[in-house]
Scaffold this motif. Structure first.
Motif, PDB file in Angstrom:
ATOM      1  N   ARG A  81       0.825  -1.210   0.000  1.00  0.00           N
ATOM      2  CA  ARG A  81       0.000   0.000   0.000  1.00  0.00           C
ATOM      3  C   ARG A  81       0.859   1.260   0.000  1.00  0.00           C
ATOM      4  O   ARG A  81       0.512   2.247  -0.632  1.00  0.00           O
ATOM      5  CB  ARG A  81      -0.972   0.003   1.175  1.00  0.00           C
ATOM      6  N   GLU A  82       1.986   1.219   0.682  1.00  0.00           N
ATOM      7  CA  GLU A  82       2.897   2.365   0.689  1.00  0.00           C
ATOM      8  C   GLU A  82       3.569   2.521  -0.675  1.00  0.00           C
ATOM      9  O   GLU A  82       3.685   3.625  -1.199  1.00  0.00           O
ATOM     10  CB  GLU A  82       3.961   2.195   1.780  1.00  0.00           C
ATOM     11  N   PHE A 100       2.547   1.615  -3.646  1.00  0.00           N
ATOM     12  CA  PHE A 100       1.658   1.986  -4.738  1.00  0.00           C
ATOM     13  C   PHE A 100       0.661   3.081  -4.376  1.00  0.00           C
ATOM     14  O   PHE A 100      -0.356   3.236  -5.040  1.00  0.00           O
ATOM     15  CB  PHE A 100       0.888   0.749  -5.234  1.00  0.00           C
ATOM     16  N   LYS A 101       0.974   3.866  -3.340  1.00  0.00           N
ATOM     17  CA  LYS A 101       0.044   4.952  -2.983  1.00  0.00           C
ATOM     18  C   LYS A 101       0.101   6.037  -4.040  1.00  0.00           C
ATOM     19  O   LYS A 101       1.072   6.164  -4.784  1.00  0.00           O
ATOM     20  CB  LYS A 101       0.368   5.508  -1.605  1.00  0.00           C
ATOM     21  N   GLU A 102      -0.961   6.790  -4.112  1.00  0.00           N
ATOM     22  CA  GLU A 102      -1.045   7.887  -5.070  1.00  0.00           C
ATOM     23  C   GLU A 102      -0.018   8.941  -4.696  1.00  0.00           C
ATOM     24  O   GLU A 102       0.112   9.302  -3.529  1.00  0.00           O
ATOM     25  CB  GLU A 102      -2.440   8.508  -5.051  1.00  0.00           C
ATOM     26  N   PRO A 103       0.692   9.468  -5.659  1.00  0.00           N
ATOM     27  CA  PRO A 103       1.643  10.531  -5.353  1.00  0.00           C
ATOM     28  C   PRO A 103       0.923  11.801  -4.932  1.00  0.00           C
ATOM     29  O   PRO A 103      -0.189  12.071  -5.396  1.00  0.00           O
ATOM     30  CB  PRO A 103       2.405  10.731  -6.665  1.00  0.00           C
ATOM     31  N   ALA A 104       1.547  12.558  -4.067  1.00  0.00           N
ATOM     32  CA  ALA A 104       0.966  13.819  -3.612  1.00  0.00           C
ATOM     33  C   ALA A 104       0.971  14.811  -4.774  1.00  0.00           C
ATOM     34  O   ALA A 104       1.883  14.829  -5.598  1.00  0.00           O
ATOM     35  CB  ALA A 104       1.758  14.367  -2.440  1.00  0.00           C
ATOM     36  N   LEU A 159      -1.102  15.093  -7.424  1.00  0.00           N
ATOM     37  CA  LEU A 159      -1.419  14.577  -8.752  1.00  0.00           C
ATOM     38  C   LEU A 159      -2.273  15.616  -9.481  1.00  0.00           C
ATOM     39  O   LEU A 159      -3.284  16.082  -8.968  1.00  0.00           O
ATOM     40  CB  LEU A 159      -2.179  13.261  -8.627  1.00  0.00           C
ATOM     41  N   LYS A 189      -4.940  17.373 -11.772  1.00  0.00           N
ATOM     42  CA  LYS A 189      -6.314  16.969 -12.074  1.00  0.00           C
ATOM     43  C   LYS A 189      -6.453  16.368 -13.459  1.00  0.00           C
ATOM     44  O   LYS A 189      -7.227  15.450 -13.672  1.00  0.00           O
ATOM     45  CB  LYS A 189      -7.267  18.145 -11.917  1.00  0.00           C
ATOM     46  N   THR A 203      -4.545  14.445 -14.954  1.00  0.00           N
ATOM     47  CA  THR A 203      -4.057  13.065 -15.039  1.00  0.00           C
ATOM     48  C   THR A 203      -5.008  12.070 -14.404  1.00  0.00           C
ATOM     49  O   THR A 203      -4.827  10.873 -14.546  1.00  0.00           O
ATOM     50  CB  THR A 203      -2.674  12.931 -14.375  1.00  0.00           C
ATOM     51  N   VAL A 204      -6.018  12.569 -13.720  1.00  0.00           N
ATOM     52  CA  VAL A 204      -7.004  11.697 -13.093  1.00  0.00           C
ATOM     53  C   VAL A 204      -8.138  11.475 -14.083  1.00  0.00           C
ATOM     54  O   VAL A 204      -8.719  12.436 -14.584  1.00  0.00           O
ATOM     55  CB  VAL A 204      -7.543  12.321 -11.783  1.00  0.00           C
TER      56      VAL A 204
END
Length: 134
Positions: free
Chosen positions: A112-113, A115-119, A121, A123, A125-126
């Motif tokens: 989980r650490e 593959f966590k979402e990068p800080a 990100l 908009k 790219t979402v």
């Protein structure tokens, strides 16, 4: 009663709860580390997961240094008691039961650490909700 014992054996689950289940999350982290090292399956990935999980458990319990020390001693005593209750022939079941549970928990935390979402990100790219496939 024979059918109950057979069902428990076939399920792959331990028939009784071990000392791991009686510990609070913070001392459980240190107990789990000892079990995994004893079982010979300690790795860098499990160490990273343990580090993260133990830090989170300590923070959630709001333990100061003295309370954290007592919890680590509690974990060491629980491990030693369980180690003395098992012989060399009991190692396999201990590692398959509590060892497997600990390894899966720490491995999951490390994943989980990783593959966590990068800080931050951006908009753009979402993907939009209508573009997300399930």
């Amino acid at each position: 009663m024979k059918w109950l014992a057979a069902a428990l054996m076939l399920s792959g689950l331990p028939a009784t709860a071990g000392p791991r289940d009686a510990l609070q999350p913070y001392p459980r982290c240190f107990y789990d580390r000892e079990v995994l090292q004893y079982c010979g399956i300690w790795s860098d990935v499990l160490a990273k997961g343990a580090e993260l999980a133990c830090a989170e458990a300590r923070e959630a319990a709001a333990l100061d240094e003295e309370a954290a020390f007592r919890a680590r001693v509690q974990a060491a005593v629980a491990f030693d008691d369980e180690w003395q209750n098992r012989s060399n022939s009991g190692k396999r079941q201990w590692c398959l039961g509590e060892g497997r549970a600990a390894a899966l928990f720490f491995f999951d935390r490390a994943l989980r650490e990783h593959f966590k979402e990068p800080a931050g990100l951006a908009k753009e790219t979402v993907p939009a909700p209508d573009q997300v496939r399930e």
